[in-house]
Write a protein that holds these residues in place. Structure first.
Motif, PDB file in Angstrom:
ATOM      1  N   VAL A 146      10.567   2.504  24.413  1.00 15.27           N
ATOM      2  CA  VAL A 146      10.381   3.114  23.092  1.00 15.27           C
ATOM      3  C   VAL A 146      11.291   4.328  22.897  1.00 15.27           C
ATOM      4  CG1 VAL A 146       8.728   4.099  21.488  1.00 15.27           C
ATOM      5  CG2 VAL A 146       8.025   2.254  23.004  1.00 15.27           C
ATOM      6  N   PRO A 147      11.311   5.299  23.838  1.00 16.21           N
ATOM      7  CA  PRO A 147      12.221   6.431  23.626  1.00 16.21           C
ATOM      8  C   PRO A 147      13.688   6.010  23.526  1.00 16.21           C
ATOM      9  CG  PRO A 147      11.071   6.616  25.738  1.00 16.21           C
ATOM     10  CD  PRO A 147      10.425   5.524  24.989  1.00 16.21           C
ATOM     11  N   LEU A 150      14.182   4.791  20.011  1.00 13.59           N
ATOM     12  CA  LEU A 150      14.193   5.906  19.051  1.00 13.59           C
ATOM     13  C   LEU A 150      15.548   6.621  19.110  1.00 13.59           C
ATOM     14  CD1 LEU A 150      10.639   7.357  19.746  1.00 13.59           C
ATOM     15  CD2 LEU A 150      11.362   6.134  17.690  1.00 13.59           C
ATOM     16  N   LEU A 175       7.851   7.374  13.290  1.00 15.36           N
ATOM     17  CA  LEU A 175       7.706   6.463  14.425  1.00 15.36           C
ATOM     18  C   LEU A 175       7.617   7.246  15.735  1.00 15.36           C
ATOM     19  CD1 LEU A 175      10.305   3.704  13.432  1.00 15.36           C
ATOM     20  CD2 LEU A 175       7.813   3.589  13.289  1.00 15.36           C
ATOM     21  N   SER A 176       8.465   8.285  15.845  1.00 14.58           N
ATOM     22  CA  SER A 176       8.448   9.109  17.053  1.00 14.58           C
ATOM     23  C   SER A 176       7.090   9.769  17.244  1.00 14.58           C
ATOM     24  CB  SER A 176       9.518  10.197  16.956  1.00 14.58           C
ATOM     25  OG  SER A 176      10.771   9.635  16.719  1.00 14.58           O
ATOM     26  N   TRP A 179       4.403   7.322  18.287  1.00 15.71           N
ATOM     27  CA  TRP A 179       4.564   6.980  19.706  1.00 15.71           C
ATOM     28  C   TRP A 179       4.058   8.112  20.603  1.00 15.71           C
ATOM     29  CZ3 TRP A 179       8.411   9.557  22.829  1.00 15.71           C
ATOM     30  CH2 TRP A 179       8.410   9.135  24.169  1.00 15.71           C
ATOM     31  N   ALA A 180       4.345   9.353  20.198  1.00 15.90           N
ATOM     32  CA  ALA A 180       4.078  10.481  21.095  1.00 15.90           C
ATOM     33  C   ALA A 180       2.706  11.099  20.900  1.00 15.90           C
ATOM     34  CB  ALA A 180       5.156  11.549  20.903  1.00 15.90           C
TER      35      ALA A 180
ATOM     36  N   GLY B 122       7.790  13.503  21.063  1.00 16.06           N
ATOM     37  CA  GLY B 122       8.379  12.462  20.221  1.00 16.06           C
ATOM     38  C   GLY B 122       9.750  12.806  19.674  1.00 16.06           C
TER      39      GLY B 122
END
Lengths: 187, 182
Positions: A146-147, A150, A175-176, A179-180, B122
């Motif tokens: 995922v990272p 991104l 989205l980030s 995810w985080a 993120g």
């Protein structure tokens, strides 16, 4: 404030102004962000890698020059409002004087003393410093699928497709965050 | 004369809060106002001061200093120009910096808030992607050819694999550029 986070040594106002002056002058040829990391994170250890990177994106989302915003962030983190003022002052004073000298030559003689070649070479190294920053910070935070996605999305949309930054952020930032976002029942 | 200073302060204070993503975002509007709106300088002068501001060290926003300088020059000679440059710079910095200060205060208070944890974790990959985009755009803007790319590759290896002071490397690259090798 919090006792959990290791309290960094609080620099004096002069130290703040001097440090940002150093960052500004080192960045002839460009690479101001890379220089900020070099000095703030690696040399002075005023903030951690993750905090620096996220602050950088906040500095971009908010109006104003990124580097001035970073000076406000770092300055007020270390010493509150006086710290922010000292950092911005340090960052801008000599560059403003220098650029006015260049402006004086330009408006009076229609040209600036030849420094083009030097800057051309220096800019190649400034790009290198920025790339080195990508490699060094990427090693730490690009640790999964995922990272990496991104990262690629931000690079391709902003760097290759040249979408404007607000549009890229509008798409990638949510989205980030999803995810985080810290989950209660993390494994 | 005061009239021009007020115009400078008003223009840049409003552009300050519009400059989302940095100073380049408001460059077209700045150009429009300085050249067509107020006739502080010609079109080609604006292009020239833009390239001067790109080569000078410090925040890229400093083109406003030269717009202020040029505007002040039209009414007050060099002293007037210096005052104009200072007014434009301060007007461009203060509003956006104040907003950033307020946001930083919230950030500092939110040590353990979920949104801060999410932003820190993120935004990191996203930011690294944007930085890589920046380095690409930087070398394109500097009009680099294969020799400059080679120099960039060598310098990158030095930065990543050694602990050499970056200033020495940038200085050496400047010397190489001075002799016209890249």
């Amino acid at each position: 404030m919090s006792e959990v986070e290791a309290e960094p040594q609080r620099p004096s106002l002069v130290d703040l102004a001097w440090t940002f002056n150093h960052i500004a002058l080192a960045s002839f040829g460009g690479g101001l962000s890379a220089w900020s990391r070099e000095v703030l994170v690696l040399e002075k250890e005023w903030m951690g890698e993750a905090e620096f990177l996220s602050a950088m994106t906040m500095c971009r989302i908010l109006p104003g020059a990124n580097q001035v915003n970073m000076a406000v962030f770092a300055g007020s983190k270390m010493r509150g409002l006086p710290g922010a003022l000292a950092a911005v002052f340090g960052l801008c004073l000599l560059p403003v004087v220098l650029i006015m000298v260049m402006g004086f030559f330009y408006f009076r003689f229609k040209e600036v003393p030849a420094v083009k070649g030097v800057l051309h070479g220096a800019s190649a190294a400034a790009v290198a410093l920025t790339l080195a920053m990508v490699i060094q910070t990427g090693r730490k935070c690009l640790t999964g699928l995922v990272p990496v996605l991104l990262f690629l999305a931000a690079f391709v949309l902003n760097g290759l497709a040249r979408w404007p930054l607000p549009l890229v952020l509008l798409l990638v930032a949510p989205l980030s965050l999803i995810w985080a976002w810290p989950r209660e029942r993390s494994a | 004369m005061i009239h021009i200073y007020l115009q400078l302060a008003g223009l840049f204070a409003s552009l300050s809060l519009l400059s989302i993503g940095g100073g380049n975002a408001v460059l077209p509007e700045m150009h429009l106002q300085a050249v067509r709106g107020h006739h502080w300088m010609t079109n080609s002068q604006f292009a020239d001061i833009f390239s001067i501001s790109q080569t000078a060290p410090g925040p890229s926003i400093l083109i406003v200093t030269l717009v202020g300088y040029g505007a002040g020059l039209t009414v007050g000679g060099v002293p007037g120009a210096i005052i104009g440059g200072v007014i434009a710079t301060v007007a461009m910095i203060v509003p956006a910096a104040s907003l950033m200060y307020v946001v930083t205060l919230f950030w500092q208070k939110a040590q353990k808030a979920k949104w801060r944890v999410a932003v820190e974790k993120g935004f990191a990959p996203l930011t690294v992607g944007l930085i890589m985009a920046t380095s690409l755009v930087m070398s394109r803007a500097a009009d680099h050819d294969w020799r400059a790319y080679l120099l960039t590759a060598i310098c990158t290896a030095i930065f990543v694999f050694t602990k050499t002071n970056p200033l020495i490397v940038v200085g050496a690259a400047g010397v190489i550029g001075y002799f016209g090798v890249v």
